[in-house]
Design an enzyme around this catalytic site. Structure first.
Site, PDB file in Angstrom:
ATOM      1  N   ASP A 461       0.810  -1.064  -0.051  1.00  0.00           N
ATOM      2  CA  ASP A 461      -0.099   0.076  -0.061  1.00  0.00           C
ATOM      3  C   ASP A 461       0.830   1.214   0.099  1.00  0.00           C
ATOM      4  O   ASP A 461       0.694   2.310  -0.784  1.00  0.00           O
ATOM      5  CB  ASP A 461      -0.887   0.102   1.337  1.00  0.00           C
ATOM      6  CG  ASP A 461      -0.238   0.307   2.703  1.00  0.00           C
ATOM      7  OD1 ASP A 461       0.988  -0.499   2.566  1.00  0.00           O
ATOM      8  OD2 ASP A 461      -0.759   0.735   3.431  1.00  0.00           O
ATOM      9  N   ARG A 465       5.595   4.575   6.111  1.00  0.00           N
ATOM     10  CA  ARG A 465       5.196   4.388   7.271  1.00  0.00           C
ATOM     11  C   ARG A 465       5.475   3.091   7.718  1.00  0.00           C
ATOM     12  O   ARG A 465       6.088   2.153   6.992  1.00  0.00           O
ATOM     13  CB  ARG A 465       3.892   4.838   7.541  1.00  0.00           C
ATOM     14  CG  ARG A 465       2.824   4.050   6.887  1.00  0.00           C
ATOM     15  CD  ARG A 465       1.224   4.883   7.007  1.00  0.00           C
ATOM     16  NE  ARG A 465       0.236   4.080   6.550  1.00  0.00           N
ATOM     17  CZ  ARG A 465      -0.633   4.274   5.870  1.00  0.00           C
ATOM     18  NH1 ARG A 465      -0.896   5.754   5.675  1.00  0.00           N
ATOM     19  NH2 ARG A 465      -1.740   3.560   5.352  1.00  0.00           N
ATOM     20  N   ASP A 466       5.130   2.703   9.102  1.00  0.00           N
ATOM     21  CA  ASP A 466       5.189   1.228   9.696  1.00  0.00           C
ATOM     22  C   ASP A 466       4.141   0.536   9.088  1.00  0.00           C
ATOM     23  O   ASP A 466       3.271  -0.178  10.002  1.00  0.00           O
ATOM     24  CB  ASP A 466       5.226   1.656  11.195  1.00  0.00           C
ATOM     25  CG  ASP A 466       3.993   2.318  11.451  1.00  0.00           C
ATOM     26  OD1 ASP A 466       3.125   2.868  10.786  1.00  0.00           O
ATOM     27  OD2 ASP A 466       3.839   2.467  12.956  1.00  0.00           O
ATOM     28  N   GLU A 467       4.012   0.204   7.935  1.00  0.00           N
ATOM     29  CA  GLU A 467       3.079  -0.594   7.265  1.00  0.00           C
ATOM     30  C   GLU A 467       3.625  -1.216   6.288  1.00  0.00           C
ATOM     31  O   GLU A 467       4.111  -2.300   6.141  1.00  0.00           O
ATOM     32  CB  GLU A 467       1.833   0.520   6.954  1.00  0.00           C
ATOM     33  CG  GLU A 467       0.734  -0.534   6.367  1.00  0.00           C
ATOM     34  CD  GLU A 467      -0.770   0.405   6.681  1.00  0.00           C
ATOM     35  OE1 GLU A 467      -0.787   1.371   7.426  1.00  0.00           O
ATOM     36  OE2 GLU A 467      -1.718  -0.346   6.156  1.00  0.00           O
ATOM     37  N   ASP A 474      -5.839  -2.784  -2.322  1.00  0.00           N
ATOM     38  CA  ASP A 474      -4.961  -2.027  -3.359  1.00  0.00           C
ATOM     39  C   ASP A 474      -4.486  -2.710  -4.437  1.00  0.00           C
ATOM     40  O   ASP A 474      -4.520  -2.023  -5.637  1.00  0.00           O
ATOM     41  CB  ASP A 474      -4.014  -1.122  -2.534  1.00  0.00           C
ATOM     42  CG  ASP A 474      -4.305  -0.916  -1.080  1.00  0.00           C
ATOM     43  OD1 ASP A 474      -5.208  -1.404  -0.313  1.00  0.00           O
ATOM     44  OD2 ASP A 474      -3.993   0.226  -0.680  1.00  0.00           O
ATOM     45  N   TRP A 527     -11.518  -6.412  -1.164  1.00  0.00           N
ATOM     46  CA  TRP A 527     -10.255  -6.707  -0.692  1.00  0.00           C
ATOM     47  C   TRP A 527     -10.037  -8.200  -0.735  1.00  0.00           C
ATOM     48  O   TRP A 527      -8.974  -8.415  -1.939  1.00  0.00           O
ATOM     49  CB  TRP A 527      -9.862  -6.413   0.806  1.00  0.00           C
ATOM     50  CG  TRP A 527      -9.329  -5.056   0.922  1.00  0.00           C
ATOM     51  CD1 TRP A 527      -7.974  -4.705   1.301  1.00  0.00           C
ATOM     52  CD2 TRP A 527     -10.006  -3.689   0.786  1.00  0.00           C
ATOM     53  NE1 TRP A 527      -7.952  -3.380   1.495  1.00  0.00           N
ATOM     54  CE2 TRP A 527      -9.282  -2.784   0.981  1.00  0.00           C
ATOM     55  CE3 TRP A 527     -11.180  -3.422   0.347  1.00  0.00           C
ATOM     56  CZ2 TRP A 527      -9.519  -1.353   1.064  1.00  0.00           C
ATOM     57  CZ3 TRP A 527     -11.842  -2.097   0.312  1.00  0.00           C
ATOM     58  CH2 TRP A 527     -10.814  -1.238   0.479  1.00  0.00           C
ATOM     59  N   GLU A 738      -2.393   9.062  -0.847  1.00  0.00           N
ATOM     60  CA  GLU A 738      -3.415   7.858  -0.195  1.00  0.00           C
ATOM     61  C   GLU A 738      -4.858   8.656   0.076  1.00  0.00           C
ATOM     62  O   GLU A 738      -6.037   8.332  -0.080  1.00  0.00           O
ATOM     63  CB  GLU A 738      -3.091   7.505   1.233  1.00  0.00           C
ATOM     64  CG  GLU A 738      -4.057   6.764   2.057  1.00  0.00           C
ATOM     65  CD  GLU A 738      -3.578   6.182   3.158  1.00  0.00           C
ATOM     66  OE1 GLU A 738      -2.557   6.759   3.743  1.00  0.00           O
ATOM     67  OE2 GLU A 738      -3.846   5.124   3.849  1.00  0.00           O
ATOM     68  N   HIS A 759       0.873   6.007  -2.600  1.00  0.00           N
ATOM     69  CA  HIS A 759      -0.288   4.986  -2.312  1.00  0.00           C
ATOM     70  C   HIS A 759      -0.897   4.723  -3.704  1.00  0.00           C
ATOM     71  O   HIS A 759      -1.370   5.979  -4.204  1.00  0.00           O
ATOM     72  CB  HIS A 759      -1.391   5.607  -1.360  1.00  0.00           C
ATOM     73  CG  HIS A 759      -1.606   4.634  -0.126  1.00  0.00           C
ATOM     74  ND1 HIS A 759      -0.761   4.489   0.887  1.00  0.00           N
ATOM     75  CD2 HIS A 759      -2.537   3.853   0.050  1.00  0.00           C
ATOM     76  CE1 HIS A 759      -1.345   3.728   1.532  1.00  0.00           C
ATOM     77  NE2 HIS A 759      -2.496   3.092   1.076  1.00  0.00           N
TER      78      HIS A 759
END
Ligand code: RAM
Length: 886
Positions: A461, A465-467, A474, A527, A738, A759
């Site tokens: 995605d 960041r912490d992802e 997506d 999803w 995003e 994103h």
């Protein structure tokens, strides 16, 4: 003139170490004539050398126009063997190509029993104080004769970098890639023949935490797959005399700590150059103070050969500026939001430090802004050894950034000492789109950069960041656009195998693949539907049937999973759903748009079932096809009862609801008109602006163009005020945001908890640019652009648009330009395909091709006047049509 070019095996040029037992060959025809079709082909495969004397497969002359995905059907392949192949083709004009230049593929370890090596690890992981250090592993060995060839087969729990005699073995990064590690782990194959010396040699590896044991998902969450990184490696040396020597990872290897004190995907790297062990991967290095590597018990049955393309440094960017911010920070501006890292040079005293922090944006006052990175530190810390000029780049981490704050640096900061290294999966660039509007061109640029930054072994995605996770929603929203920009076939084939592997016991689909969230994170509509949409899209764009075969069970399981939910077999109105994520019509403080989640869930249920029924047909599973066609019909009936009033109005007055109903054909022909009219009204009421989130946005312009409102689609595309695609361009975006309002009109930010500036979801408009504006599409029966549709839809605000696509058969191009009342359309159709071209607003009597009337132009097989314009059937070649607009 007829030639065979671009030989590919499993989409790759001369792949090493594949474990596909029946690899597929594809090629292209090169010919300058028009209307060229292949009428026959011959494939020969030979074992060991390219003299083609030792044939293991010879198709003989096969009368066929197939030139993509020809499956190997020769003698059973054996392990660690190179096979050469060559192709000859015949065309419909009586030409024969002669044999192509040979291509080759090489098998890996086809039998798991051939893994003789042992998993080795380091005691560093036994102590919490040292467990972030990246250990070094090494072994001396000697060769016993003249080396004919040498291969390394290697993988790791965690990440690894390999060295032989002091040099990096390969430019592949983030090996062994990210898969569902407990079930599938890739190994890589390297040709190291040239790296070996006569006599004494050494091999070394550095291990990193990576996705396996590093911090993943949220702060403090570590060791998701295991708490020890480990190496598994076999070096096979073959001598001129045919003898073989095996160097295996085992207890004879030595290990030590090294200069990398910490390297984490989210957080960056700490490197103390004073701790470097000079010459550690060279022969004769004194490792007497190193300890012996520890053996780790870990299965080898899960090993598979590398499936997708490797991650590499793809390009370099120099910073364009050094900014002194109002707060007094020294910040490098790379001019592009990119993913990778900074390589730098530095000179200074021993123990001096370079500290770099990475961020995507500056705040409205022009200061460095990191709040949207959440807990990801994105910090590089390098401690100098002080021996002169030092050059450094990190190893097992990547940063998403445009701006780099230099918190510490000895000496003057000079731009030339810093280089941005852009990394991503090394997919072939296949598409381009340009038009007369520079902002739209920047949008296309941003879409491509969103793809670069987020196609790093898995489709993620966001990269900052912490992802950085493989969000299924997506991926399915963007995949069609992705297929235009780059060849993503093997990239998605790998990821989809992980999707199947990670389906739950009930066959739900996790929100992210590989699945690393908690056990409740499964099966949101739109999803989970990645399970059906992604394989179908790869089949559509590359004509790849095998991906449907491979994924069929997974696709069916997903539809059956939905069918079992709740008590109405034909509606999906239970469970958790993300809904029209980030839709602008959501309630205050909610991320979920106003379109009811059961509306979206049932719409996608219908769509997935339709795809499944079509897939069953393609695969000749007739009973399944009939069953799912029936199920699809019943879902549609229930959908209409539940969500469409007797007068044909949708129960949900949102743009997204109308978009889905039209795109997925959920309303009958009579109601289409009304639904379209209502959608247009909703857009008008909103001042010709969108309100759609993740779910509605990909199809918004498509349904307008397909239902008589192409002008409104153009209007939405070309809006520059919020909310619109171009609003972010006016705010200086270089990747896709995003949120529609990631940065607001007044320069403030949307929020810090979820505000990525890279994103790709809203970049899904790219599909409409290629498929509708430029009008390049594949036929839905003859997929993979075997039959091409060129149906450009010019609209108000653009004077020209052109798109190119390198398809499996070669380059497809559509380029139109309007000046005053006349239209020019340039079309390129590759050999061995046919096309339908529709000239919009054309009158047959006035159409010329290269100055000639259609009846006199070569390559054209038929033409007719239709309501849409002039419809022409043609064969391969370059064409240029001109006519007056009516
Ligand atoms: C966020 C990300 C991702 C989205 C999920 C639902 O974490 O924005 O893109 O798919 O939420």
């Amino acid at each position: 003139m007829l030639k065979v070019k671009k030989l590919r095996c499993e989409y790759k040029k001369n792949p090493l170490g594949i474990d596909v037992l029946s690899p597929r060959f594809s090629w292209q025809l090169e010919s300058d004539g028009r209307g060229i079709m292949q009428t026959a082909y011959q494939v020969q495969v030979s074992k060991g050398d390219d003299t083609f004397k030792n044939l293991v497969w010879d198709t003989g002359i096969v009368n066929s126009d197939k030139s993509a995905h020809i499956e190997y059907e020769g003698e059973a392949l054996i392990s660690r063997q190179r096979y050469y192949y060559r192709i000859m083709v015949w065309d419909n004009k009586g030409n024969v190509s002669g044999w192509s230049e040979p291509g080759f593929f090489e098998t890996g370890l086809l039998d798991k029993k051939e893994w003789k090596a042992e998993w080795i690890t380091s005691s560093i992981y036994d102590d919490a104080q040292t467990s972030d250090i990246c250990p070094l592993l090494r072994k001396d060995f000697s060769t016993a004769g003249k080396v004919r060839s040498a291969r390394v087969y290697a993988t790791a729990l965690g990440l690894y970098e390999l060295y032989i005699n002091g040099s990096r073995v390969s430019d592949h990064l983030f090996t062994p890639g990210w898969t569902s590690y407990n079930k599938r782990l890739q190994y890589q194959t390297y040709d190291v023949t040239e790296m070996l010396k006569d006599g004494n040699n050494a091999i070394g590896a550095v291990l990193g935490n990576g996705w396996y044991k590093g911090n993943l998902v949220w702060a403090g969450n570590k060791n998701l797959y295991g708490d020890k990184a480990a190496l598994l490696l076999q070096l096979h040396v073959t001598y001129e005399d045919g003898n073989e020597n095996l160097i295996l990872s085992d207890g004879s290897w030595k290990t030590s700590s090294g200069p990398i004190l910490m390297s984490e995907i989210y957080h960056g790297e700490t490197y103390d150059a004073r701790l470097e062990k000079e010459g550690w991967s060279m022969a004769g290095y004194d490792d007497s103070s190193w300890e012996s590597a520890a053996i780790l018990q870990h299965p080898k049955e899960i090993l598979v050969a590398q499936e997708n393309v490797p991650v590499r440094v793809i390009q370099e960017i120099k910073p364009i500026n050094i900014i002194n911010t109002p707060k007094g920070e020294a910040v490098l501006d790379f001019g592009q939001n990119m993913v990778g890292w900074v390589r730098f040079e530095v000179e200074g005293p021993e123990g001096a430090e370079v500290v770099l922090r990475h961020a995507e944006v500056l705040d409205k006052d022009g200061n460095f802004y990191v709040d949207n990175l959440r807990s990801a530190k994105q910090t590089i810390r390098y401690i100098l050894k002080g021996t002169g000029r030092e050059c450094y780049e990190p190893h097992f981490t990547f940063q998403g950034f445009r701006y780099v704050k230099i918190e510490s640096y000895p000496g003057d900061i000079m731009l030339e000492n810093f280089t941005g290294r852009v990394i991503h999966s090394d997919m072939e660039t296949t598409g381009s789109f340009t038009c007369s509007n520079e902002l739209v061109n920047q949008l296309q640029h941003n879409i491509v950069w969103g793809q670069k930054g987020n196609f790093l072994d898995v489709p993620t995605d966001c990269p900052q960041r912490d992802e950085r996770l493989g969000w299924t929603g997506d991926a399915q929203m963007f995949i069609r656009t992705a297929c235009f920009n780059m060849n993503v076939a093997s990239f998605f084939a790998k990821w989809l195998r992980d999707l199947s592997a990670d389906q739950s016991e009930e066959k739900g689909v996790p929100h992210v693949i590989p699945h690393v969230l908690d056990d409740n994170s499964y099966s949101s509509s739109a999803w989970g539907d990645a399970a059906t949409i992604c394989p179908w899209t790869i089949y559509t764009c590359y004509g790849d049937k095998r991906i449907l075969e491979e994924q069929y069970e997974s696709m069916k399981h997903w539809v059956e999973y939905i069918r079992r939910q709740g008590d109405d077999e034909y509606l999906w109105n239970t469970g958790f759903h993300f809904g029209d994520w980030l839709g602008l019509d959501s309630k205050a403080d909610s991320y979920v748009g106003a379109t009811p989640v059961d509306f979206i869930a049932t719409a996608y249920y219908a769509y997935s079932t339709d795809i499944l029924a079509k897939t069953a047909k393609v695969l000749g599973k007739w009973e399944d096809a009939a069953e799912y066609e029936e199920l699809y019909k019943n879902i549609i009936v229930s959908f209409r009862k539940e969500f469409v009033t007797p007068n044909g109005r949708l129960a949900s007055p949102t743009q997204t609801a109308h978009v889905l109903a039209l795109m997925f054909n959920l309303v009958d022909a009579r109601d289409r008109k009304r639904v379209t009219r209502d959608l247009v009204k909703l857009i008008e009421q909103n001042g010709y602006h969108l309100t759609t989130g993740f779910v509605g946005t990909p199809y918004l312009c498509h349904v307008l163009s397909q239902n008589g409102h192409n002008d409104i689609a153009y209007k939405l595309l070309l809006q520059t005020d919020y909310p619109s695609w171009l609003y972010q361009i006016t705010k200086g975006a270089t990747t896709i945001w995003e949120h529609w309002d990631g940065i607001k009109e007044d320069g403030s930010f949307w929020s810090k908890d979820m505000n990525s500036f890279n994103h790709y979801a809203y970049g899904s408009i790219g599909d409409w640019l290629y498929r509708s504006v430029a009008g390049i599409n594949t036929d839905s029966e003859m997929t993979g652009y075997k039959r091409i549709h060129i149906t450009p839809k010019p609209g108000p605000g653009l004077e020209f648009a052109e798109a190119k696509l390198e398809s499996m058969y070669g380059r497809v191009e559509s380029a139109w330009a309007i000046s005053e009342d006349s239209m020019k359309l340039k079309v390129c159709i590759p050999a061995n395909t046919t096309a339908v071209v529709v000239l919009p607003s054309a009158d047959l009597s006035g159409v010329l091709e290269n100055g000639k009337r259609l009846k006199d132009a070569g390559g054209i097989t038929s033409y007719e006047q239709t309501d849409e314009g002039v419809r022409i059937q043609l064969g391969s070649g370059d064409y240029e049509f001109t006519y007056s607009l009516v």
